[in-house]
Design a protein around this motif. Sequence first.
Motif: not given
Length: 107
Positions: A74-83, A85-86, A90-92
Amino acid sequence: MRIANLALLSLALMGCPKQVDTRVAGSDDDQLTTYEARLEELRARGAAGELSCADQCTLATQTCDVGEALCGVVSRHPERTDLPPRCARARESCAEKTDNCTRCRNR
């Protein structure tokens, strides 16, 4: 003449070495799907019944490892707002499994 034909046949059978992509993981979206499927599998295993403390703690470690791998993608794609929450889900899951492990050890 026979030796020449045999040499040509050998060359044809061996062929030229090819450049092969050695990556197996696929695209980041494929990796995210794989990580989320693994997290779901771990959730189901935790909900399946009574687990020993050792099993709950192993499950927590595995869940957190997969969750952090997912968040890394997810961190490799900061432009994607859909990621994001995923990653949060996972952290929850990691926090929930870690709490289960800690509660079990403190009984």
